[in-house]
Design an enzyme around this catalytic site. Structure first.
Site, PDB file in Angstrom:
ATOM      1  N   ASP A 339       0.787  -1.249   0.000  1.00  0.00           N
ATOM      2  CA  ASP A 339       0.000   0.000   0.000  1.00  0.00           C
ATOM      3  C   ASP A 339       0.803   1.276   0.000  1.00  0.00           C
ATOM      4  O   ASP A 339       0.325   2.300   0.477  1.00  0.00           O
ATOM      5  CB  ASP A 339      -0.888   0.063   1.249  1.00  0.00           C
ATOM      6  CG  ASP A 339      -2.129  -0.780   1.101  1.00  0.00           C
ATOM      7  OD1 ASP A 339      -2.262  -1.457   0.084  1.00  0.00           O
ATOM      8  OD2 ASP A 339      -2.963  -0.745   2.019  1.00  0.00           O
ATOM      9  N   ASP A 561      -7.993  -6.260  10.552  1.00  0.00           N
ATOM     10  CA  ASP A 561      -7.481  -5.202   9.670  1.00  0.00           C
ATOM     11  C   ASP A 561      -7.455  -3.844  10.367  1.00  0.00           C
ATOM     12  O   ASP A 561      -6.771  -2.936   9.907  1.00  0.00           O
ATOM     13  CB  ASP A 561      -8.357  -5.085   8.421  1.00  0.00           C
ATOM     14  CG  ASP A 561      -8.272  -6.306   7.542  1.00  0.00           C
ATOM     15  OD1 ASP A 561      -7.160  -6.811   7.333  1.00  0.00           O
ATOM     16  OD2 ASP A 561      -9.329  -6.776   7.081  1.00  0.00           O
TER      17      ASP A 561
HETATM   18  C1  BGC Z   1      -1.515  -4.633  10.149  1.00  0.00           C
HETATM   19  C2  BGC Z   1      -0.262  -5.104  10.821  1.00  0.00           C
HETATM   20  C3  BGC Z   1      -0.347  -6.586  11.105  1.00  0.00           C
HETATM   21  C4  BGC Z   1      -0.687  -7.327   9.843  1.00  0.00           C
HETATM   22  C5  BGC Z   1      -0.869  -8.797  10.056  1.00  0.00           C
HETATM   23  C6  BGC Z   1      -1.797  -5.454   8.929  1.00  0.00           C
HETATM   24  O1  BGC Z   1      -3.020  -5.110   8.397  1.00  0.00           O
HETATM   25  O2  BGC Z   1      -1.378  -3.294   9.798  1.00  0.00           O
HETATM   26  O3  BGC Z   1      -0.079  -4.405  12.025  1.00  0.00           O
HETATM   27  O4  BGC Z   1       0.873  -7.044  11.611  1.00  0.00           O
HETATM   28  O5  BGC Z   1      -1.855  -6.810   9.258  1.00  0.00           O
HETATM   29  O6  BGC Z   1      -2.013  -9.077  10.778  1.00  0.00           O
END
Ligand code: BGC
Length: 621
Positions: A339, A561
């Site tokens: 992203d 998320d």
């Molecule tokens: C988050 C991270 C997380 C990852 C895995 C991402 O969407 O921003 O902090 O480690 O997902 O769950």
């Protein structure tokens, strides 16, 4: 992660006709041709100006210039705007602006243009009022004569896409193939650099993730043993290790997620003698991270000091650990900055993204340099997903952006092994009943349905094929491999259509009846209601000759998320609020599609989401 929250910035404009010639542009490219004729042609140029995105206060443009005369050893393009368009940044040349006049001087690598050759400088601008296209262009002081003033593009697309997506050649296998299918290329394991790191390798199973899964299995065992049995199967599949903040490198203060060295040591214990093992690590901590949303806002500011912090406190320590010779038998697959660079293409009207973009570019360049220098590290750069960059007006500029950053690295294009789409997103790998985006229903092409908004790419398979072509066209090696994160894009369960329903007579009802993607809006991205586990991690899911070299699970299913603001806490992202809305930039408003009860910070366990994804797995677990 907050893929897709960019769509406010995406604008659909139409192609139009200039000088009686329909310029072959679609899905958002406004074009102007200026052509020379007769004697003027010998020394002149052709310039095709395109608006690649337009948010109403900012826009991107590119000028394809063709040398119609003798070869150039260097070139300077100049043109003027009528309004207050103001240059922000540009590439494929050195951009400058004086008053209303913009000049682009060739860079060292693209000054030489053969007779008949083309070069495509592109840039981003801000503006207010009317964004009229320039009407006259000159190269090296010679006006490209025959200028035709452009028509203002309408906001409703009227053309069909220039590229018709292809149908995948085969249905992806439903069984995982993480075991070796060929003998390893190097007897000791992962040492050396192979074309497809997944081929001939086993995969690292993160005990952090299997621990999360097993805890959920234990919790559900007595109340729902059938569900628990399906959940238990999830512990057999590899997921990525996320380095989502500096502290994650050591794992300090996190009772669930261990540090990088610990994972690498675990991988060594899992490795079978003589067989390489892959370990996926997500590089995700750029200055000003998540500039278009809140859920995964970063810890490092988008400043010069922040860039230094990213390089010295984040990338350098990671590189030092990965370069330890004791890990040289591990094929380390680096997922580079999800992203980030797509925001340089579509979100420049957002101040946070405009500010962050130069640091994203420099940060990714630095990361690629340091990681590529380690022979057993493989760099896969995130290319968002079809619902973000699928419009031709986004796709071309995106490929140029990736090329620009890769070219700036020490090893150039070779520092990138490939690209990954759909990281932590929910976009299906294929839409089995919607293989043709130009199919006419009720007199309209399917991609004109509200759900697709004239984006001709309905799924990741078609998107990856098209992006591959674009990226190779920009200079990347034809050996680049494409990955798809299929962890949560299965969309199984009772709402999944099981056969084609050809009865509906409008594009919207036809799409609604046949799409497997159950989101209200393709821009929804947070803890999606109805989503299911997707295809299992698979090596060469479409055979050895396809550019898609593997399905991978980068987002660990069950990890949230993002959270949203409630009466009890102020952190959060409205995109994650089940009662909130997302907008499409064209006035449309949709439910976020987020699961109720999803007020769980990014990366933390969200039991109900995991239970739903297991229940709706496709193929079933
Ligand atoms: C988050 C991270 C997380 C990852 C895995 C991402 O969407 O921003 O902090 O480690 O997902 O769950």
């Amino acid at each position: 992660m907050e893929q897709g929250k960019d769509r406010k910035a995406r604008r659909i404009t139409s192609a139009f006709v200039a000088a009686g010639v329909t310029l072959g542009v679609a899905g958002g490219l406004a074009a102007l041709t200026t052509t020379s004729s007769n004697a003027a042609t010998a020394a002149g140029c052709t310039a095709v100006y395109s608006t690649t995105w337009d948010s109403g206060s900012g826009f991107g443009s590119q000028v394809v210039i063709t040398d119609d005369g003798p070869a150039w050893s260097n070139w300077t393009l100049s043109y003027s705007y009528a309004g207050n368009q103001t240059l922000q940044n540009g590439w494929n040349g050195t951009w400058a602006q004086s008053g209303k006049t913009v000049t682009v001087t060739s860079a060292a690598y693209n000054g030489a243009v053969a007779s008949g050759g083309t070069v495509t400088p592109a840039g981003n601008f801000t503006y207010s009022g009317t964004n009229a296209a320039p009407t006259s262009f000159a190269v090296n002081g010679i006006v490209c004569s025959g200028t035709v003033p452009p028509t203002t593009p309408s906001t409703t697309p009227s053309t069909t896409p220039s590229t018709t997506p292809t149908t995948p050649p085969t249905t992806p296998p439903t069984t995982p193939s993480t075991t070796p299918s060929t003998s390893p290329s190097s007897p000791g394991g992962g040492t050396g650099h192979v074309a497809n790191p997944f081929l001939g390798a086993t995969s690292y199973l993160s005990p952090d993730y299997t621990g999360e899964v097993n805890a959920q299995v234990a919790a559900d065992q007595s109340s729902n043993p059938t569900l628990a049995a399906s959940e238990a199967k999830m512990a057999a599949f590899p997921t990525a290790v996320w380095m989502d903040h500096i502290g994650a490198i050591t794992g300090a203060g996190d009772s669930v997620h261990h540090g990088l060295q610990w994972h690498l040591d675990q991988a060594l214990t899992q490795q079978q003698a003589g067989t390489p093992i892959t370990l996926e690590v997500v590089i995700y901590d750029l200055p000003g991270r998540d500039c278009a949303a809140i859920a995964s806002n970063g810890e490092i500011p988008a400043t010069a000091a922040g860039l230094t912090e990213y390089e010295s406190q984040y990338i350098d320590p990671i590189s030092t650990i990965l370069a330890n010779p004791k890990y040289s038998s591990i094929r380390i697959v680096a997922i580079v900055e999800p992203d980030s660079l797509p925001n340089a293409v579509t979100n420049q009207s957002k101040p946070a993204c405009a500010t962050a973009t130069p640091f994203y570019e420099s940060g990714v360049e630095y990361a690629l340099n340091k990681l590529h220098a380690i022979p057993n590290v493989y760099n896969y750069v995130d290319i968002a997903h079809s619902a973000w960059l699928g419009w031709s007006s986004n796709m071309g500029p995106a490929a140029q952006e990736y090329a620009k950053v890769a070219r700036a690295t020490t090893a150039g294009f070779s520092s990138v092994d490939g690209f990954i789409s759909n990281t932590a997103n929910y976009t299906p790998t294929t839409e089995p009943f919607l293989p043709n985006s130009t199919l006419q229903v009720g007199g309209n092409p399917l991609d004109s349905a509200k759900f697709y908004q004239y984006n001709p790419y309905f799924d990741e398979y078609d998107y990856d094929q098209a992006m591959y072509t674009q990226l190779v066209g920009q200079g990347f090696s034809s050996n680049i491999g494409m990955l798809i994160d299929t962890s949560r894009n299965g969309w199984g369960g009772p709402n999944r259509p099981t056969s084609l329903n050809s009865a509906p007579t409008t594009v919207d009802t036809y799409v609604a009846a046949n799409k497997v993607d159950q989101r209200p809006f393709r821009g929804d991205w947070c803890n999606q209601s109805g989503a299911g586990i997707g295809a299992r991690p698979t090596v060469q899911p479409y055979g050895a000759s396809n550019h898609i070299i593997a399905f991978v699970w980068i987002k660990p299913p069950g990890e949230s998320d993002g959270d949203y603001v409630t009466a009890t806490h102020s952190h959060g992202d409205p995109h994650c609020d089940p009662n909130g809305t997302n907008t499409d930039g064209n006035g449309g408003t949709y439910s976020t599609g987020s699961l109720a009860g999803g007020d769980v910070p990014a990366g933390q366990w969200f039991a109900a989401e995991f239970q739903q994804e297991v229940t709706n797995a496709y193929p079933v677990l």
